[in-house]
Design an enzyme around this catalytic site. Structure first.
Site, PDB file in Angstrom:
ATOM      1  N   ASN A  11      91.670  30.071  45.760  1.00  0.00           N
ATOM      2  CA  ASN A  11      91.274  29.548  47.069  1.00  0.00           C
ATOM      3  C   ASN A  11      90.945  30.659  48.053  1.00  0.00           C
ATOM      4  O   ASN A  11      91.466  31.778  47.951  1.00  0.00           O
ATOM      5  CB  ASN A  11      92.406  28.694  47.672  1.00  0.00           C
ATOM      6  CG  ASN A  11      92.645  27.416  46.904  1.00  0.00           C
ATOM      7  OD1 ASN A  11      91.738  26.600  46.748  1.00  0.00           O
ATOM      8  ND2 ASN A  11      93.862  27.233  46.422  1.00  0.00           N
ATOM      9  N   GLY A 105      97.656  44.369  44.668  1.00  0.00           N
ATOM     10  CA  GLY A 105      96.798  43.424  45.367  1.00  0.00           C
ATOM     11  C   GLY A 105      96.993  43.489  46.873  1.00  0.00           C
ATOM     12  O   GLY A 105      98.123  43.642  47.366  1.00  0.00           O
ATOM     13  N   ALA A 106      95.883  43.358  47.608  1.00  0.00           N
ATOM     14  CA  ALA A 106      95.949  43.442  49.065  1.00  0.00           C
ATOM     15  C   ALA A 106      96.880  42.396  49.649  1.00  0.00           C
ATOM     16  O   ALA A 106      97.618  42.662  50.608  1.00  0.00           O
ATOM     17  CB  ALA A 106      94.541  43.282  49.646  1.00  0.00           C
ATOM     18  N   ASP A 107      96.866  41.193  49.070  1.00  0.00           N
ATOM     19  CA  ASP A 107      97.725  40.131  49.612  1.00  0.00           C
ATOM     20  C   ASP A 107      99.196  40.478  49.455  1.00  0.00           C
ATOM     21  O   ASP A 107     100.018  40.151  50.323  1.00  0.00           O
ATOM     22  CB  ASP A 107      97.413  38.791  48.932  1.00  0.00           C
ATOM     23  CG  ASP A 107      97.494  38.852  47.414  1.00  0.00           C
ATOM     24  OD1 ASP A 107      97.423  39.959  46.830  1.00  0.00           O
ATOM     25  OD2 ASP A 107      97.606  37.781  46.785  1.00  0.00           O
TER      26      ASP A 107
END
Length: 270
Positions: A11, A105-107
Site C-alpha cells: 500500500n 528499510g526507510a520505514d
C-alpha cells in the site's frame, strides 16, 4: 501543509499534517509499474477525497521501500515544485548501529525515530505489513536491528496459491483453535499462529534489548503499527503496550520537523 507518504510493497499511505497533527489519512494499493504521471494522478485523487490538492502542499516527507516509486514521486515533486525529503539511513537523524545501514528499510528507521520520540526508549516496534518486522531502539535512542518474518497476508496468499483445495478466506477472530471445517481451521491456524509468532518474537527481542540496556523486560516499550495493526485480532497480541497504526506517518512528520525545520509534531518532545 505537509504531505507524509509511506510507500510500501502493498500500500501507499498518505497523511496530511497540519498544526502539529495528522488531520487526514488515505490509502491506495501499490502499483510498481506506475509512471510519475500515474502517481501524480493518484495523489491528486486521494487528496481530493479530503478537499485538498497538490497545490495545497508545502512540502513532502517520504519513506519508500519501492525504488522505482521513490524516483516517480521525486519526479512529481520536482515538476510541482514541492520540496521533498526522502527518508533513509543518511537523512533520518538517528544513529543506525547495524552492519549495513543502507540495507535497512526507510520505514523501519522512521518507525524507530517515532517510537523514541513519542513513547520513549528502549523500545520495540512491531510492524504488521507485507512482512512482519520487529525493530529495536536502544536506551540512548539508536536503531540497533531487529527481526523480519513473512507477513500474515503473504502467508495466506501462498497457502491459497500453492494448494489445490484451500480457499482465500476472511479473518475474523476465531472462538477456538480447533476448527470444525476447512475455513475455520485456516482462520484458527492463521490468526492464532500469527499471534503466537508475533508475541513469541516480541518476548525474545524484548528480553535481549532489556538485557543490553540493563532494565527489566517490562521497561521496554512495545508499539504495534502497520496496515494490519487495526485488525480486531491484533489487540490480542501479548506484550504490546500501544497500537499506533499511523506511527510511520508521525515519524515522517517528526523527521521533517528535525531536518527541514518543519512545524513541531505534537507529543514528540522526548
Amino acid at each position: 501543509m505537509l504531505l507524509a507518504v509511506d510507500i510500501g510493497n502493498t500500500n501507499i499511505t498518505l497523511g496530511l499534517v497540519e498544526g502539529g497533527a495528522i488531520v487526514a489519512t488515505r490509502r491506495a494499493g501499490t502499483h510498481r509499474a506506475a509512471t510519475a504521471d500515474e502517481l501524480e494522478h493518484a495523489l491528486e485523487g486521494l487528496l481530493a477525497l479530503d478537499d485538498h490538492r497538490l497545490a495545497d502542499i508545502a512540502a513532502m516527507a517520504v519513506a519508500s521501500v519501492v525504488p522505482v516509486l521513490t524516483e516517480a514521486i521525486e519526479a512529481v515533486a520536482v515538476r510541482r515544485r514541492i520540496p521533498i525529503l526522502v527518508a533513509n539511513a543518511g537523512s533520518v537523524p538517528i544513529a543506525v548501529r547495524v552492519d549495513r545501514p543502507g540495507e535497512v528499510g526507510a520505514d523501519r528507521i522512521v518507525n524507530a525515530l517515532a517510537a523514541a520520540r513519542l513513547y520513549g526508549t528502549p523500545a520495540v516496534v512491531v510492524d504488521f505489513g507485507t512482512a512482519t518486522t520487529l525493530d529495536c531502539v536502544s536506551a540512548d535512542g539508536a536503531y540497533v536491528g531487529g527481526a523480519i518474518a513473512p507477513g500474515l497476508e503473504l502467508g495466506l496468499e501462498a497457502l491459497a496459491a500453492r494448494t489445490a483445495k484451500l480457499p482465500r478466506i476472511e479473518l475474523p477472530t476465531p472462538d477456538r483453535a480447533i476448527g470444525r471445517d476447512t475455513v475455520s481451521a485456516m482462520q484458527a491456524g492463521t490468526v492464532f499462529g500469527y499471534q503466537a509468532l508475533a508475541s513469541g518474537l516480541l518476548a525474545r527481542v524484548r528480553a535481549e534489548l532489556a538485557e543490553t540496556a540493563g532494565v527489566a523486560p517490562g521497561d521496554v516499550r512495545a508499539i504495534l503499527t502497520g496496515g494490519l495493526s487495526a485488525a480486531p485480532w491484533a489487540r490480542d497480541v501479548a506484550g504490546v503496550d500501544v497500537i499506533d497504526p499511523d506511527l510511520t506517518l508521525k515519524g515522517l512528520a517528526i523527521v521533517h520537523q528535525l531536518v527541514a525545520g518543519g512545524e513541531p509534531f505534537a507529543g514528540s518532545a522526548r
